[in-house]
Write an enzyme that holds these catalytic residues in place. Structure first.
Site, PDB file in Angstrom:
ATOM      1  CG  LEU A  68      -2.244  -0.902   1.730  1.00 54.20           C
ATOM      2  CD1 LEU A  68      -3.029  -1.094   2.528  1.00 54.20           C
ATOM      3  CD2 LEU A  68      -3.082  -0.790  -0.281  1.00 54.20           C
ATOM      4  CG  HIS A 184       9.415 -14.737  -1.699  1.00 52.39           C
ATOM      5  ND1 HIS A 184       8.284 -14.314  -2.491  1.00 52.39           N
ATOM      6  CD2 HIS A 184      10.323 -14.490  -1.672  1.00 52.39           C
ATOM      7  CE1 HIS A 184       9.162 -14.335  -3.363  1.00 52.39           C
ATOM      8  NE2 HIS A 184      10.028 -14.038  -3.143  1.00 52.39           N
ATOM      9  CG  ASP A 310       2.609 -11.290  -4.688  1.00 48.64           C
ATOM     10  OD1 ASP A 310       3.045 -10.525  -3.305  1.00 48.64           O
ATOM     11  OD2 ASP A 310       2.958 -11.347  -5.361  1.00 48.64           O
TER      12      ASP A 310
END
Length: 429
Positions: A68, A184, A310
């Site tokens: 964001l 990740h 994502d």
């Protein structure tokens, strides 16, 4: 002041927990679900009534992974613009990633973002905090203080912590605080300078490949460290059958292990890159069609816990470059539901299972309210027609950036209204 009660009548209610779809009505009062069911036909005195005309009413989506922009990259996205895009896509809760400038690695930054979201967002916005300082993979952050400040999970975003000792220490501390580690899984050394999935198609395009093994090696390591520590662990985005087998073994062993994938990996494969279309350059990369179908099957049987957008906005300069030099990432938050409905229309799974992965299960993992059609739950809801066709024009997207792989795509399923705490935050005109 409290708003008037609202009765949403004549809707198709999707309950992800019960796994059911049934015609009925739902009553919203004081921001909560006050009542619902097939026999709820009369609005109480003073209430408004909205005739859904058979449209689907379901829990709003909970997106556990979105960029964001704030602080430092407001030109790509802001909390205000990102939340508007989320509302238009039926997303009522967003968790922003810490890959900002500075990174979200300090309790003061978490506090700032919570206040910023309260002032500017139209949906619920929570923040993930960094596992390591500056996302460098070297020194742990203060997990306890960050959790106390309001961080809902811990991740280094699209960066992998290669040092096993550092990651083991992070898992150990997270366990003591009951925190969720989201990782990740892609070995940066093995991935090297690759820009797409390794294999014949990459060779034909003359592009460097990132092998599946870069993902599975890290995931296998992580599963073993989770077994050592007993810490809550979530693999952010898995993309292939070998990773699915690792996840299955970890779950069969009873480990506190969960995993997700992105809506773009469920929607596209490596051949969509076509003539070097940079909007399809993602990290991890798109895989083969066989791997995409394996992900859809794993989602249907519950092996994959959640689906994330994502959402990764990139400015024009980052994407208008040769494929190998373009930035990774694509938009996803505004098209998340419509893209997910492709799986429903293709017969891969039903609406309740889709919403379990996009709403109920992420809320459970993150310890957040919502994701359920139950009395007393927040009235965070989406009203949509799963069959209405439309064509996406990227110029109409609410996101500041326009790097969507769905530009000019034919989609089926349109959001008509999104509610947060019973208040309409988006309405299709």
């Amino acid at each position: 002041m409290t708003s008037r009660p609202l009765l949403i009548a004549n809707a198709t209610l999707v309950d992800p927990v019960a796994g059911s779809e049934a015609r009925g009505s739902l009553l919203i009062k004081d921001g909560l679900i006050a009542d619902l069911g097939p026999n709820l036909n009369t609005a109480p005195d003073g209430a408004e009534t909205l005739d859904a005309r058979g449209k689907v009413l379901a829990p709003g989506l909970v997106d556990a992974r979105a960029f964001l922009g704030e602080p430092g990259s407001e030109h790509r996205e802001s909390i205000a613009s990102g939340s508007q895009a989320a509302a238009a896509g039926g997303v009522t809760t967003v968790v922003c990633t810490p890959e900002t400038n500075p990174a979200i690695d300090d309790p003061a930054i978490v506090d700032y973002l919570i206040r910023r979201a309260r002032d500017t967002a139209v949906v619920n916005v929570h923040t993930a905090a960094a596992i390591t300082k500056g996302l460098r993979g070297e020194e742990m952050t203060e997990i306890g203080l960050l959790k106390q400040a309001g961080a809902v999970c811990f991740t280094d975003g699209a960066k992998t912590i290669s040092n096993a000792r550092v990651f083991l220490r992070a898992l150990t501390y997270a366990r003591d605080y009951g925190a969720l580690i989201v990782h990740h899984t892609e070995d940066p050394n093995l991935a090297g300078n690759g820009v797409m999935n390794s294999g014949e198609y990459a060779s034909r395009l003359g592009l460097g490949g990132r092998p599946i093994e870069a993902e599975t090696i890290v995931l296998e390591r992580d599963a073993r460290l989770v077994r050592m520590t007993g810490s809550r662990y979530h693999a952010a985005i898995i993309t292939n059958r070998d990773s699915l087998e690792i996840a299955r073994r970890a779950k069969d062993q009873g480990l506190p292990f969960s995993c997700g994938t992105s809506i773009n990996h469920l929607s596209f494969n490596e051949t969509d890159i076509g003539d070097y279309r940079t909007y399809f350059k993602l990290a991890p990369p798109l895989r083969s069609e066989e791997e995409r179908l394996a992900l859809a099957e794993a989602l249907a049987d519950g092996l994959i816990d959640i689906v994330v957008s994502d959402h990764n906005p990139q400015d024009v300069e980052q994407k208008r470059q040769p494929f190998a030099e373009a930035g990774d990432g694509a938009l996803g938050i505004e098209t998340m539901l419509s893209a997910g409905l492709r799986l429903v229309h293709a017969g891969h799974l039903g609406l309740p299972k889709l919403f379990r992965a996009m709403s109920t299960r992420p809320a459970e993992l993150l310890g957040l309210p919502g994701g359920r059609l139950e009395k007393g739950q927040p009235a965070d809801l989406v009203l949509f027609d799963p069959d209405e066709p439309w064509v996406l024009d990227k110029k109409t997207l609410r996101s500041k950036s326009k790097n969507t792989p769905f530009d000019e795509a034919r989609l089926q399923g349109r959001v008509f209204r999104t509610f947060v705490a019973g208040k309409t935050v988006y309405e299709y005109a």
